[in-house]
Design an enzyme around this catalytic site. Structure first.
Site, PDB file in Angstrom:
ATOM      1  N   GLU A   1       0.331  -1.466  -0.128  1.00 25.59           N
ATOM      2  CA  GLU A   1       0.155  -0.701   0.015  1.00 25.59           C
ATOM      3  C   GLU A   1       1.113   1.279  -0.106  1.00 25.59           C
ATOM      4  O   GLU A   1       0.949   1.797   1.224  1.00 25.59           O
ATOM      5  CB  GLU A   1      -0.989   0.493   1.065  1.00 25.59           C
ATOM      6  CG  GLU A   1      -1.836   1.285   1.252  1.00 25.59           C
ATOM      7  CD  GLU A   1      -2.731   1.148   2.121  1.00 25.59           C
ATOM      8  OE1 GLU A   1      -2.680   0.088   3.426  1.00 25.59           O
ATOM      9  OE2 GLU A   1      -3.652   2.280   2.935  1.00 25.59           O
TER      10      GLU A   1
ATOM     11  N   LYS B   1      -2.436  -2.246  -3.672  1.00 28.76           N
ATOM     12  CA  LYS B   1      -3.950  -1.374  -2.586  1.00 28.76           C
ATOM     13  C   LYS B   1      -2.897   0.080  -3.206  1.00 28.76           C
ATOM     14  O   LYS B   1      -2.366   0.616  -1.952  1.00 28.76           O
ATOM     15  CB  LYS B   1      -3.464  -1.428  -0.951  1.00 28.76           C
ATOM     16  CG  LYS B   1      -4.729  -0.902  -0.511  1.00 28.76           C
ATOM     17  CD  LYS B   1      -5.246  -0.970   1.363  1.00 28.76           C
ATOM     18  CE  LYS B   1      -5.881  -0.301   1.810  1.00 28.76           C
ATOM     19  NZ  LYS B   1      -6.578  -0.570   2.710  1.00 28.76           N
TER      20      LYS B   1
HETATM   21  P1  13P Z   1      -9.308   4.407   3.914  1.00 32.11           P
HETATM   22  O1  13P Z   1      -9.979   3.296   3.554  1.00 32.11           O
HETATM   23  O2  13P Z   1      -9.907   5.236   5.283  1.00 32.11           O
HETATM   24  O3  13P Z   1      -7.934   5.072   3.301  1.00 32.11           O
HETATM   25  O4  13P Z   1      -8.014   3.382   4.715  1.00 32.11           O
HETATM   26  C1  13P Z   1      -6.982   2.421   4.200  1.00 32.11           C
HETATM   27  C2  13P Z   1      -6.435   1.677   4.692  1.00 32.11           C
HETATM   28  O5  13P Z   1      -5.204   1.135   4.687  1.00 32.11           O
HETATM   29  C3  13P Z   1      -7.185   0.587   5.850  1.00 32.11           C
HETATM   30  O6  13P Z   1      -6.597  -0.502   5.970  1.00 32.11           O
END
Ligand code: 13P
Length: 339
Positions: free
Chosen positions: A178, A220
């Site tokens: 991510e 992600k």
């Molecule tokens: P949000 O969807 O609130 O941005 O959170 C993303 C996240 O990394 C939670 O695992």
């Protein structure tokens, strides 16, 4: 490393019509969200909120797995059953956030590097034993019109993501990669696209360099949107076009799935934009969601820490889960919000 098992887990995470429910807020972030709606900021209230989420009836029709945080993976439902069992019995894969947060990057004002590599091999082994089958690490990239991100910030976060990913695969966990380009600021959508492309290029370069098996990860990313202070807002079609163009330029077809973060978008915007991406034609990877805020709200406001509101809050959570599931088939419309 059992690549077949890892790939099967990654595919199950992006199973048709399903996405992830992220409930991995750090205690600090969870407390901040509780404080904003007047909920006491205690271990027990965090446990009760996570129990409400995990026991929502029918959740697994739209949700393939949940991302927990260290405190939650060690907790149990009020009846005594460990949360990992509660999730598994409900047909949900268990995931765990393993980074220890974004810390100020020395010599780079306004930027962060995500920490948590020390002792990670041992922690991953014990999370696997507890039942986790995937993990999450979030690198945070601040953006402005000119200066940010610096090449150093992009490089150190990409390097850490790849270090984390190899350790996860060694331990039998699918790493969610991510790299989040933030929505804060007044930058344009074109600037967000330029930065997101550069960041993802750097991340994939490191993943390949460090020997990460691309068939056994989940990406992600952020959607490609203008900064929150930039007006006017992008239309869903504009977000879909810019996001898909960016991803097609950078993400290898070997990657088994892409699951977006919501990043501060409203639930309706996130569903609408995800939907637009699914009426846009062919792409090499399944696209899905891994939302925290855009799926937990407004359920959290409705719950407000009161047992009497549990069923109504679970209904609100299921509504957002259904909207996002519909978006994965291009079947979401704002009319769904009225039902
Ligand atoms: P949000 O969807 O609130 O941005 O959170 C993303 C996240 O990394 C939670 O695992």
């Amino acid at each position: 490393m059992n690549i077949e098992a890892l790939t099967a887990t990654a595919r199950a995470m992006v199973a048709s019509g399903k996405g992830l429910l992220a409930m991995d807020e750090s205690n600090g972030t969870c407390n901040k969200r509780f404080a904003s709606v007047g909920i006491p900021q205690t271990v027990e209230m965090r446990r009760a909120w996570r129990e409400l989420l995990l026991t929502t009836p029918g959740l697994s029709t739209c949700i393939s797995g949940v991302i927990l945080v260290d405190e939650t993976i060690r907790q149990a439902a009020a009846v005594g059953m460990p949360f990992t069992r509660v999730a598994q019995d409900a047909g949900l894969l268990v995931g765990i956030k393993v980074d220890t947060g974004a810390k100020a990057l020395a010599a780079h004002p306004g930027e962060t590097v995500t920490e948590g590599l020390d002792g990670l091999r041992e922690r991953l082994r014990s999370y696997f034993e507890m039942g986790a089958r995937f993990a999450k690490w979030r690198g945070v990239i601040a953006v402005d019109d000119m200066r940010l991100p610096t090449p150093a910030c992009t490089a150190v976060n990409a390097h850490a993501l790849a270090r984390y990913a190899t350790l996860c695969q060694e331990a039998g966990l699918v790493p969610i990669i991510e790299p989040e380009v933030l929505m804060d600021g007044s930058h344009t959508q074109a600037r967000c696209q330029e930065v997101t492309v550069a960041v993802l290029r750097s991340v994939f370069e490191q993943l390949v360099l460090q020997g990460v098996v691309l068939e056994a990860i989940v990406l992600k990313p952020n959607m490609v949107v203008a900064g929150l202070a930039c007006t006017p807002e992008n239309t869903p079609a504009e977000v879909a076009d810019a996001t898909l163009q960016c991803l097609r330029r950078v993400v290898p077809a070997a990657v088994p799935g892409i699951m977006f973060l919501s990043g501060g978008q409203s639930g309706e915007d996130a569903s609408g934009r995800l939907n637009a991406m699914h009426i846009e034609g062919e792409r090499p990877w399944p696209l899905s969601f891994s939302f925290a805020r855009a799926i937990q709200h407004p359920a959290l406001d409705i719950w407000a820490g009161k047992e009497a509101n549990r069923v109504a809050a679970q209904r609100a959570l299921m509504h957002r889960a259904r909207c996002n599931s519909a978006a994965l088939k291009g079947e979401y419309s704002t009319a769904m919000e009225a039902t």
